[in-house]
Write a protein that holds these residues in place. Structure first.
Motif, PDB file in Angstrom:
ATOM      1  N   LYS B  13      33.015  56.851  29.689  1.00  0.00           N
ATOM      2  CA  LYS B  13      33.196  55.454  30.148  1.00  0.00           C
ATOM      3  C   LYS B  13      33.164  55.357  31.733  1.00  0.00           C
ATOM      4  O   LYS B  13      33.307  54.034  32.137  1.00  0.00           O
ATOM      5  N   LYS B  14      33.206  56.501  32.378  1.00  0.00           N
ATOM      6  CA  LYS B  14      33.428  56.293  33.710  1.00  0.00           C
ATOM      7  C   LYS B  14      31.903  55.973  34.348  1.00  0.00           C
ATOM      8  O   LYS B  14      31.202  56.285  34.149  1.00  0.00           O
ATOM      9  N   GLU B  15      32.172  55.169  35.679  1.00  0.00           N
ATOM     10  CA  GLU B  15      30.984  54.881  36.186  1.00  0.00           C
ATOM     11  C   GLU B  15      30.330  56.233  36.728  1.00  0.00           C
ATOM     12  O   GLU B  15      30.641  56.801  37.290  1.00  0.00           O
ATOM     13  N   GLU B  16      28.920  56.211  36.647  1.00  0.00           N
ATOM     14  CA  GLU B  16      28.248  57.540  37.233  1.00  0.00           C
ATOM     15  C   GLU B  16      28.165  56.892  38.727  1.00  0.00           C
ATOM     16  O   GLU B  16      27.688  56.126  39.201  1.00  0.00           O
ATOM     17  N   LEU B  17      28.538  57.771  39.693  1.00  0.00           N
ATOM     18  CA  LEU B  17      28.485  57.553  41.010  1.00  0.00           C
ATOM     19  C   LEU B  17      27.059  57.982  41.856  1.00  0.00           C
ATOM     20  O   LEU B  17      26.692  57.761  42.880  1.00  0.00           O
ATOM     21  N   LEU B  18      26.433  59.024  41.136  1.00  0.00           N
ATOM     22  CA  LEU B  18      25.201  59.370  41.471  1.00  0.00           C
ATOM     23  C   LEU B  18      24.144  58.688  40.205  1.00  0.00           C
ATOM     24  O   LEU B  18      24.117  59.225  38.994  1.00  0.00           O
ATOM     25  N   THR B  19      23.276  57.761  40.921  1.00  0.00           N
ATOM     26  CA  THR B  19      22.696  57.051  39.587  1.00  0.00           C
ATOM     27  C   THR B  19      21.437  57.828  39.146  1.00  0.00           C
ATOM     28  O   THR B  19      20.992  58.662  39.974  1.00  0.00           O
ATOM     29  N   GLY B  20      20.937  57.496  37.879  1.00  0.00           N
ATOM     30  CA  GLY B  20      19.440  58.133  37.590  1.00  0.00           C
ATOM     31  C   GLY B  20      18.497  57.417  38.495  1.00  0.00           C
ATOM     32  O   GLY B  20      18.646  56.283  39.305  1.00  0.00           O
ATOM     33  N   GLY B  21      17.337  57.870  38.580  1.00  0.00           N
ATOM     34  CA  GLY B  21      16.061  57.086  39.163  1.00  0.00           C
ATOM     35  C   GLY B  21      15.965  58.105  40.381  1.00  0.00           C
ATOM     36  O   GLY B  21      14.844  57.835  41.238  1.00  0.00           O
ATOM     37  N   HIS B  22      16.816  58.978  40.762  1.00  0.00           N
ATOM     38  CA  HIS B  22      16.413  59.777  41.686  1.00  0.00           C
ATOM     39  C   HIS B  22      15.356  60.717  41.731  1.00  0.00           C
ATOM     40  O   HIS B  22      14.830  60.965  40.435  1.00  0.00           O
ATOM     41  N   ARG B  23      14.743  61.347  42.729  1.00  0.00           N
ATOM     42  CA  ARG B  23      13.559  61.940  42.467  1.00  0.00           C
ATOM     43  C   ARG B  23      13.780  63.576  42.400  1.00  0.00           C
ATOM     44  O   ARG B  23      12.694  64.425  42.673  1.00  0.00           O
ATOM     45  N   LEU B  24      14.905  64.106  42.098  1.00  0.00           N
ATOM     46  CA  LEU B  24      15.016  65.597  41.806  1.00  0.00           C
ATOM     47  C   LEU B  24      14.226  66.048  40.472  1.00  0.00           C
ATOM     48  O   LEU B  24      13.983  65.268  39.566  1.00  0.00           O
ATOM     49  N   CYS B  25      13.957  67.274  40.559  1.00  0.00           N
ATOM     50  CA  CYS B  25      13.092  67.573  39.288  1.00  0.00           C
ATOM     51  C   CYS B  25      13.772  67.605  38.084  1.00  0.00           C
ATOM     52  O   CYS B  25      15.047  67.485  38.004  1.00  0.00           O
ATOM     53  N   SER B  26      13.044  67.276  36.929  1.00  0.00           N
ATOM     54  CA  SER B  26      14.110  67.255  35.778  1.00  0.00           C
ATOM     55  C   SER B  26      14.449  68.624  35.382  1.00  0.00           C
ATOM     56  O   SER B  26      13.723  69.626  35.806  1.00  0.00           O
ATOM     57  N   GLY B  27      15.789  68.663  34.970  1.00  0.00           N
ATOM     58  CA  GLY B  27      16.217  70.079  34.524  1.00  0.00           C
ATOM     59  C   GLY B  27      17.041  70.648  35.831  1.00  0.00           C
ATOM     60  O   GLY B  27      17.559  71.725  35.810  1.00  0.00           O
ATOM     61  N   CYS B  28      16.938  69.925  36.972  1.00  0.00           N
ATOM     62  CA  CYS B  28      17.643  70.465  38.304  1.00  0.00           C
ATOM     63  C   CYS B  28      19.033  70.705  38.012  1.00  0.00           C
ATOM     64  O   CYS B  28      19.585  69.593  37.594  1.00  0.00           O
ATOM     65  N   GLY B  29      19.511  71.834  38.440  1.00  0.00           N
ATOM     66  CA  GLY B  29      21.037  71.999  38.387  1.00  0.00           C
ATOM     67  C   GLY B  29      21.701  70.967  39.311  1.00  0.00           C
ATOM     68  O   GLY B  29      22.875  70.865  38.977  1.00  0.00           O
ATOM     69  N   ALA B  30      21.299  70.811  40.514  1.00  0.00           N
ATOM     70  CA  ALA B  30      22.047  70.092  41.480  1.00  0.00           C
ATOM     71  C   ALA B  30      22.687  68.978  41.244  1.00  0.00           C
ATOM     72  O   ALA B  30      23.650  68.386  41.234  1.00  0.00           O
TER      73      ALA B  30
END
Ligand SMILES: Cc1ncc(C[n+]2csc(CCOP(=O)(O)OP(=O)(O)O)c2C)c(N)n1
Ligand code: SF4
Ligand SMILES: [Mg+2]
Lengths: 392, 320
Positions: B13-30
């Motif tokens: 329920k908490k707001e995500e502070l790093l949003t989706g749409g960034h360009r890190l590879c899918s599956g990236c651990g970072a």
């Protein structure tokens, strides 16, 4: 008016910093700057300033911490010399690219190798394209006055750029001279409260500092830096006017000395200008029309104004305390470019002098003027770039 | 202030502070690690980020994936940068210009932390700033194309330690940075992974709670560099822990606790064999390297166990 005191250049600059009372300072030792931040650390330890001091582990971190602190939203200063400035190189561009008005006294010193701790301008001249405003100072009084004015110049809303205030290592930093300090409250009022723009510490309005900017926008960022630099001349003059009101001392973009009717003009920065003025006087006594221009604002360089001020000279000699190996000295190149604004075509000579703290003596000044007198007579320049006071 | 329990139902329920749409590879651990870090934080956070995959892929102008104040200045100085921000916070707070409680986090990759940023990290920790430094360790300079760093494991094939005809990949074991940070005597040091989210988030909360510097080393899977599929991130990461290649432990004021001991320690080859960067080690010529890696893992693990036993003995002595 302030009180007269005998102070070294470093003491004068440290006192200016105390009176400015920045929010955050970073400190790292390097000769001949060390004493500035050392004194400042004492002010912090004795509670004479409110500043939080970061005693970093390198100059790279000094500038990095200054950038973080300035982005945070407050007034920030540090000081350095030579190798320290060289180590900061990467971060200098980042400070200016982020438009953070950090003020940094630079106590000019030669660059290694060979290692040398004495005064020349190789350090700050190498940083002249880093996007920082550069002010040069002939003596402790000017260094003190410039540091105080630098705060207002850099923070001006039309500018928002970092400022270096340069003075000669040892020759000024470590020599005692009689000078005038302003009262603390006058300086406090002059610099005023810091106005933060988009502070990182405003957690309710999160901002991203230092994104990746690709070719689609990068040039606009850089162009804006240039636009900001174009505002600097006016701001420097405006701040100088205000400063004159509180100090009685007047400053411009440069100092003109007996230049009005000069046929021969010498351009020279910082402490050596003092020696040169004496020699100019003695040639004037002999009826030779020689004058001097001492740049104060080196970045942005006031091309049009310099060209106008040198307008009547038939021979212009530029003395540089820094070299560009295989090229002309940095001041020479600026002065030569300045004449493109008004089409004047004086005969030009360039001398490199005083590297690594080699004394600039009246006989060196005479040697240069003598040569220029000869060029004026013959209309011919035999050696365009030469060295003064060097063994062959 | 109430603390969100570390339960998925509440956390979701908490707001995500790093949003989706960034360009890190899918599956990236970072980004998985970063989202967990930011979900764990219960006070406003300001972050600094070293140059690297995380930084370049989350802030392509004019976009930003960060909903918190964020600063990137350069590669080797996230610790110095955040120490400046934190110092300005103290200065302005002292003057009454800020009254909020704010916490400070620096994120750096292994290159930006173990190697080029090591000096600034060490300096910031020694100075005692109230900051949390988080290294997302993917074992190489990924952003520039998988070059070896001092975090790269022994034997790994990278573009600057290629598995060649005479040199079989990286010749040196990795530097144990977590231990080095513990040697700084700072209040909190830990090692964790995003596959152990509750462990990770508990550690982040502890790190944010201490007054003074904290360091957390997070194993961050990189499918490009590790040469795996994009769907094995959590699986591969768990193997790192089950084989004791990447133990979960923490130092609280110098006292070591191992947070997880596998019931049955699996051979390290189980971690290695799923990754293309170690494939060459499975040829008969390189068997000795596999052995060296196992010996290295065993030595480090046993040293941890001994150290923990030492602390338990100490406690029993003081108790008796
Ligand atoms: C002073 C400096 N040297 C080199 C680089 C080039 N560089 C940018 S990111 C990067 C790799 C980062 O590696 P790491 O810190 O491990 O983060 P990752 O990309 O793996 O997430 C390098 C070498 C740089 N930006 N600055
Ligand atoms: S290269 Fe690796 S570290 Fe970089 S974004 Fe892709 S998976 Fe993540
Ligand atoms: Mg990496």
């Amino acid at each position: 008016m302030g009180k007269k005191l005998a102070l070294t250049g470093n003491q004068a600059v440290a006192t200016a910093m105390k009176q400015i009372n920045p929010d955050v300072c970073a400190a790292y030792p390097i000769t001949p700057q060390t004493e500035i931040m050392q004194r400042f650390a004492t002010f912090v330890a004795d509670g004479e300033v409110d500043t939080e001091l970061i005693t970093v582990e390198s100059e790279h971190s000094a500038m990095s911490a200054c950038i973080g602190a300035a982005a945070g939203g407050g007034r920030v200063m540090t000081a350095t010399s030579s190798q320290g400035l060289a180590l900061m190189w990467e971060m200098l561009y980042i400070a200016s690219g982020m438009r953070l008005p950090i003020v940094m006294p630079v106590v000019n010193r030669a660059l290694s190798a060979p290692i040398n701790i004495h005064g020349d301008h190789s350090d700050s001249m190498g940083a002249r394209d880093s996007g920082w405003i550069q002010l040069y100072s002939e003596n402790a009084q000017e260094a003190y006055d410039n540091v105080i004015q630098a705060v207002k110049i850099g923070e001006h809303p039309d500018v928002r750029l970092p400022v270096m205030v340069c003075m000669d290592g040892f020759i000024i930093s470590h020599s005692i001279e009689s000078m005038e300090l302003l009262p603390d409250d006058v300086v406090k009022e002059f610099v005023g409260e810091y106005r933060a723009t988009y502070p990182l510490l405003d957690v309710d309005h999160p901002v991203t500092y230092g994104p990746l900017v690709l070719p689609d926008y990068y040039m606009e960022f850089k162009r804006q830096q240039h636009e900001a630099m174009l505002h600097v001349k006016d701001v420097v003059l405006e701040v100088a006017k205000e400063f004159e009101r509180i100090s009685g001392r007047s400053y411009g973009l440069f100092e003109s000395y007996r230049l009005d009717d000069a046929e021969i003009a010498v351009v020279i920065l910082n402490s050596a200008a003092g020696t040169m003025k004496d020699v100019v006087d003695s040639y004037r006594d002999r009826g030779i029309k020689v004058g001097l221009l001492k740049p104060r604002l080196f970045r942005p360089f006031p091309y049009r104004e310099v060209a106008e001020a040198l307008g009547n000279a038939k021979v212009v000699g530029v003395l540089d305390r820094a070299d560009s190996f295989g090229g002309f000295g940095p001041t020479y190149m600026e002065v030569a470019s300045a004449f493109t604004t008004n089409g004047a075509r004086p005969l030009m000579l360039n001398w490199i002098y005083g590297l690594g703290g080699r004394d600039f003596m009246p006989e060196h000044a005479e040697q240069a003027i003598q040569q220029m007198v000869k060029v004026l007579e013959t209309g011919e320049v035999e050696v365009q770039k030469d060295y003064l006071g060097v063994r062959e | 202030m109430s603390t969100t329990p570390l339960r998925l139902k509440e956390l979701s329920k908490k707001e995500e502070l790093l949003t989706g749409g960034h360009r890190l590879c899918s599956g990236c651990g970072a980004p998985i690690a970063v989202r967990q870090v930011l979900l764990a934080a219960e006070v406003p956070v300001v972050a600094a980020n070293a140059t690297g995959c995380l930084e370049v892929s989350t802030t392509i102008y004019p976009y930003t994936a960060w909903r918190i104040p964020w600063i990137h200045t350069a590669f080797e100085n996230a610790a110095a940068t955040i120490s400046g921000v934190e110092t300005m916070y103290r200065a302005l707070r002292k003057k009454g210009k800020i009254d909020r409680k704010i916490k400070f986090i620096a994120f750096g990759g292994d290159g930006g932390t173990y190697d080029i940023g090591f000096q600034s990290l060490s300096g910031a920790m020694e100075r005692g700033h109230d900051i949390v430094y988080i290294c997302y360790d993917n074992g190489a300079y990924m952003n520039t194309g998988i070059q070896r760093s001092s975090a790269t494991p022994l034997g790994a094939n990278t573009t600057t330690s290629p598995a060649g005809k005479v040199i079989p990949g990286k010749l040196q074991p990795r530097k144990n940075l977590t231990k080095i940070m513990a040697a700084h005597g700072i209040p909190y040091v830990a090692q964790t992974t995003p596959a152990h989210w509750r462990d990770l988030m508990t550690k982040v909360r502890k790190a944010l709670d201490v007054d003074g510097p904290a360091f957390i080393n997070i194993l961050a899977h990189c499918n490009r560099g590790w040469r795996t599929g994009t769907n094995t991130t959590i699986q591969d990461t768990k193997l790192a822990v089950e084989t004791c290649f990447w133990p979960l432990y923490e130092y609280e004021n110098g006292r070591l606790t191992i947070n997880y001991k596998p019931k049955e320690k699996r051979p390290v080859v189980e971690f290695l064999k799923t990754q293309g960067r170690f494939r060459h080690l499975f040829s008969p010529d390189n068997e000795h390297i596999l052995q060296q890696i196992q010996e290295y893992v065993d030595r480090e693990w046993e040293a941890l166990l001994r150290e923990e036993a030492f602390w338990k003995d100490q406690e029993e002595e003081t108790a008796s």
